[in-house]
Motif scaffolding. Structure first.
Motif, PDB file in Angstrom:
ATOM      1  N   PRO A  57       8.388  -8.320  38.115  1.00 43.27           N
ATOM      2  CA  PRO A  57       9.474  -7.332  38.071  1.00 43.27           C
ATOM      3  C   PRO A  57      10.708  -7.846  38.810  1.00 43.27           C
ATOM      4  CG  PRO A  57       7.731  -6.612  39.549  1.00 43.27           C
ATOM      5  CD  PRO A  57       7.243  -7.863  38.879  1.00 43.27           C
ATOM      6  N   SER A  58      11.857  -7.325  38.453  1.00 43.20           N
ATOM      7  CA  SER A  58      13.100  -7.775  39.084  1.00 43.20           C
ATOM      8  C   SER A  58      13.140  -7.443  40.570  1.00 43.20           C
ATOM      9  CB  SER A  58      14.306  -7.177  38.366  1.00 43.20           C
ATOM     10  OG  SER A  58      14.227  -5.767  38.403  1.00 43.20           O
ATOM     11  N   SER A  59      12.285  -6.543  41.016  1.00 41.92           N
ATOM     12  CA  SER A  59      12.230  -6.205  42.442  1.00 41.92           C
ATOM     13  C   SER A  59      11.622  -7.327  43.285  1.00 41.92           C
ATOM     14  CB  SER A  59      11.431  -4.917  42.648  1.00 41.92           C
ATOM     15  OG  SER A  59      10.111  -5.072  42.174  1.00 41.92           O
ATOM     16  N   VAL A  60      10.910  -8.261  42.647  1.00 39.98           N
ATOM     17  CA  VAL A  60      10.345  -9.403  43.370  1.00 39.98           C
ATOM     18  C   VAL A  60      11.443 -10.441  43.513  1.00 39.98           C
ATOM     19  CG1 VAL A  60       8.655 -11.281  43.309  1.00 39.98           C
ATOM     20  CG2 VAL A  60       7.998  -8.982  42.568  1.00 39.98           C
ATOM     21  N   GLU A  61      11.794 -10.748  44.753  1.00 39.15           N
ATOM     22  CA  GLU A  61      12.860 -11.716  45.005  1.00 39.15           C
ATOM     23  C   GLU A  61      12.376 -13.130  44.700  1.00 39.15           C
ATOM     24  OE1 GLU A  61      15.851 -13.226  48.553  1.00 39.15           O
ATOM     25  OE2 GLU A  61      14.192 -11.889  49.056  1.00 39.15           O
ATOM     26  N   VAL A  62      13.145 -13.833  43.886  1.00 41.88           N
ATOM     27  CA  VAL A  62      12.849 -15.239  43.622  1.00 41.88           C
ATOM     28  C   VAL A  62      13.926 -16.081  44.280  1.00 41.88           C
ATOM     29  CG1 VAL A  62      11.599 -14.780  41.480  1.00 41.88           C
ATOM     30  CG2 VAL A  62      14.033 -15.293  41.388  1.00 41.88           C
ATOM     31  N   HIS A  63      13.540 -17.279  44.675  1.00 36.28           N
ATOM     32  CA  HIS A  63      14.435 -18.179  45.392  1.00 36.28           C
ATOM     33  C   HIS A  63      14.769 -19.361  44.491  1.00 36.28           C
ATOM     34  CE1 HIS A  63      13.281 -15.886  48.956  1.00 36.28           C
ATOM     35  NE2 HIS A  63      12.057 -15.958  48.467  1.00 36.28           N
ATOM     36  N   THR A  64      16.036 -19.646  44.370  1.00 34.44           N
ATOM     37  CA  THR A  64      16.447 -20.753  43.510  1.00 34.44           C
ATOM     38  C   THR A  64      16.146 -22.082  44.182  1.00 34.44           C
ATOM     39  OG1 THR A  64      18.681 -20.655  44.395  1.00 34.44           O
ATOM     40  CG2 THR A  64      18.267 -19.431  42.372  1.00 34.44           C
ATOM     41  N   ILE A  65      16.051 -23.093  43.374  1.00 42.00           N
ATOM     42  CA  ILE A  65      15.824 -24.450  43.861  1.00 42.00           C
ATOM     43  C   ILE A  65      17.160 -25.174  43.775  1.00 42.00           C
ATOM     44  CG2 ILE A  65      14.568 -26.600  43.452  1.00 42.00           C
ATOM     45  CD1 ILE A  65      12.278 -24.787  42.404  1.00 42.00           C
ATOM     46  N   PRO A  66      17.729 -25.540  44.928  1.00 42.12           N
ATOM     47  CA  PRO A  66      19.083 -26.107  44.952  1.00 42.12           C
ATOM     48  C   PRO A  66      19.281 -27.316  44.039  1.00 42.12           C
ATOM     49  CG  PRO A  66      18.326 -25.656  47.174  1.00 42.12           C
ATOM     50  CD  PRO A  66      17.160 -25.432  46.263  1.00 42.12           C
TER      51      PRO A  66
END
Length: 95
Positions: A57-66
Motif C-alpha cells: 500500500p502507498s502508506s508503506v514508505e519506500v526508500h529510493t536508491i540514489p
C-alpha cells in the motif's frame, strides 16, 4: 514440403513464445542488492502477504536508491524487499 514448412514455422513460433515468457524476469543489479542490505531502516508491520508481485500500500514508505532510480526498498515484517518505486510492487525479497 508443406509439412516441413509448417513444422519449421511452428517451432519458430514456439521458440519465440518461450523467449517472450522469459523476458518478464527482472535481474536486479548487484550494487542495488548490496545497497539494500547495508541500509538500516525500521521494519514496518503489514498484515498482507509479502511476495514477489504483490503490491504494497502507498502508506508503506519506500526508500529510493540514489544510484539507481529504477528501484526502491523497504523492510516489511523484518523482510528486506526491493520494489518498483512507482507501483510499490515487490520485485525481490532479499535473503
Amino acid at each position: 514440403m508443406k509439412r516441413t514448412l509448417i513444422a519449421v514455422s511452428a517451432a519458430a513460433l514456439f521458440a519465440s513464445g518461450t523467449a517472450f515468457a522469459q523476458s518478464d524476469t527482472v535481474v536486479i543489479p548487484g550494487e542495488v542488492r548490496t545497497y539494500v542490505t547495508e541500509q538500516e531502516v525500521p521494519s514496518v508491520t503489514y498484515d498482507g502477504d509479502i511476495a514477489v508481485g504483490s503490491e504494497l500500500p502507498s502508506s508503506v514508505e519506500v526508500h529510493t536508491i540514489p544510484s539507481n532510480s529504477d528501484y526502491a526498498y523497504t523492510v516489511v515484517n523484518k523482510k528486506r524487499v526491493i520494489v518498483n518505486p512507482h507501483t510499490h510492487k515487490v520485485i525481490e525479497i532479499v535473503k
